[in-house]
Scaffold this active site. Sequence first.
Site, short mmCIF file in Angstrom:
data_model
loop_
_atom_site.label_atom_id
_atom_site.label_comp_id
_atom_site.label_asym_id
_atom_site.label_seq_id
_atom_site.Cartn_x
_atom_site.Cartn_y
_atom_site.Cartn_z
N ARG A 122 0.82 -1.23 0.00
CA ARG A 122 0.00 0.00 0.00
C ARG A 122 0.85 1.27 0.00
NH1 ARG A 122 -2.92 -3.06 3.89
NH2 ARG A 122 -4.72 -4.03 2.90
N GLU A 186 9.39 21.12 -24.00
CA GLU A 186 8.71 21.31 -22.70
C GLU A 186 9.25 22.55 -21.99
OE1 GLU A 186 6.10 19.76 -21.50
OE2 GLU A 186 6.02 17.81 -22.48
N LYS A 228 7.04 23.92 -12.58
CA LYS A 228 6.18 22.74 -12.43
C LYS A 228 5.85 22.53 -10.95
CE LYS A 228 4.82 18.26 -13.63
NZ LYS A 228 4.82 17.16 -14.53
N GLU A 238 -4.88 17.94 -10.52
CA GLU A 238 -5.39 18.50 -11.77
C GLU A 238 -6.88 18.80 -11.73
OE1 GLU A 238 -3.31 16.83 -15.10
OE2 GLU A 238 -4.76 17.64 -16.50
N ASN A 246 -0.51 21.39 -19.77
CA ASN A 246 -0.83 20.70 -21.03
C ASN A 246 -0.86 21.66 -22.21
OD1 ASN A 246 -1.10 18.22 -19.73
ND2 ASN A 246 -3.20 18.73 -19.12
N HIS A 266 7.61 13.27 -28.78
CA HIS A 266 6.64 14.02 -27.97
C HIS A 266 6.86 15.53 -28.15
CE1 HIS A 266 3.96 15.02 -24.71
NE2 HIS A 266 4.93 15.69 -24.10
N1 GLY Z 1 2.78 16.38 -17.65
C1 GLY Z 1 1.73 17.14 -17.13
C2 GLY Z 1 1.54 17.00 -15.65
O1 GLY Z 1 2.39 16.45 -14.99
O2 GLY Z 1 0.54 17.41 -15.15
#
Ligand code: GLY
Length: 368
Positions: A122, A186, A228, A238, A246, A266
């Site tokens: 778990r 990216e 990020k 999200e 995105n 990509h």
């Molecule tokens: N690659 C997009 C994210 O990690 O939300």
Amino acid sequence: MTFRIDLSLGRNGYPIFVRAGMLKNPEKGLVRHFFPRKTAIVASKKIYRVHGRQLATWLSRQGIPVQKIFVNDSETRKNEKTLFAILRKMAEFGFNRDSGLVALGGGVIGDMTGLAASLYMRGIPYIQCPTTLLAQVDAGIGGKTAIDFCGTKNLIGAFYQPKAVLIDPDALKTLPQRQFISGLAEVVKYGVIRDENLFSFMEANKQPILSRDSKFLRYIIARSCAIKADVVSRDEREGGLRAVLNYGHTLGHALESYFEYEYLTHGEAISYGMWFAGLLSSSLGLCGQEIVDRQVKLLQSLGLFRALPKLDNNRLLKIMALDKKSKNGQVQFVLTRKIGLVNIRKNIPRSTILSALTRLQAEARELI
Ligand code: GLY
């Protein structure tokens, strides 16, 4: 010098370290704090030979016994068979809650290792050591783990955050050029969604970046990770904001699928996606044409546009509507306001999308 970026998520928060040479010789303090007492490195044989051996030797010298789990790191093996092979090895090694995994490799390895760690007993700890640019600036951060299933990418997965991310820009020295350049798309994306300075830095320093000068790479990687980390810390699952990551991916993912993941990398696919998002934004009056041109110029000079055959726009639209991220068949787009600022939009008329697709192909035929 080591850059440290903290992804704040309460108890689930963790540091991201960026330093050239990190995988050969991590800081001792770092090992004491973050590496589990019993560790297995998950990697392909090739990556293990290049980066894993030294890391394993170094860890054993610090009193951490290291096992290895070899897996095939191609996207076609990101499936339940490989996942269960990893879990079986962990059971054979007698892993318990004090044990953990180190994901050493690109996004496929990181995604599967994270998912295996989330499932075993778990949930046991894991550390991300991404060795491709794509994984260093994107997949290795933010805790998205998954395997492909029943023909759908990333259908089975979990949000499961690592304990730390160790990034060594020197690991990129051995990456094939096309794969390296794919990761740069990216980085451009982060500039467009959040940071005009990063975007201008890329414009001004294309040559040292393309020749993989560690100092320049360290900066663009650390900046991308910081953006990020900030986005994920505000919206881990999200619910809204994270979708800005995105940018360029709605058409990008559709193009990858259209070509069955073979013709475009990509980064090449999302570069067209960013161009398209720019065209859509300008046709909706959200930004001026100069914002689109600036993106296209930078992406082109980095070598991110591969000539396209004639596309079936209706088929592309269908693929976009099937995307996991579209809701009630409504395709969601991240649109450009200016370099450094984007908005999320749904309900864009089909005719607007179709004419932007037609324009993209006409302009691409002229430029490329
Ligand atoms: N690659 C997009 C994210 O990690 O939300």
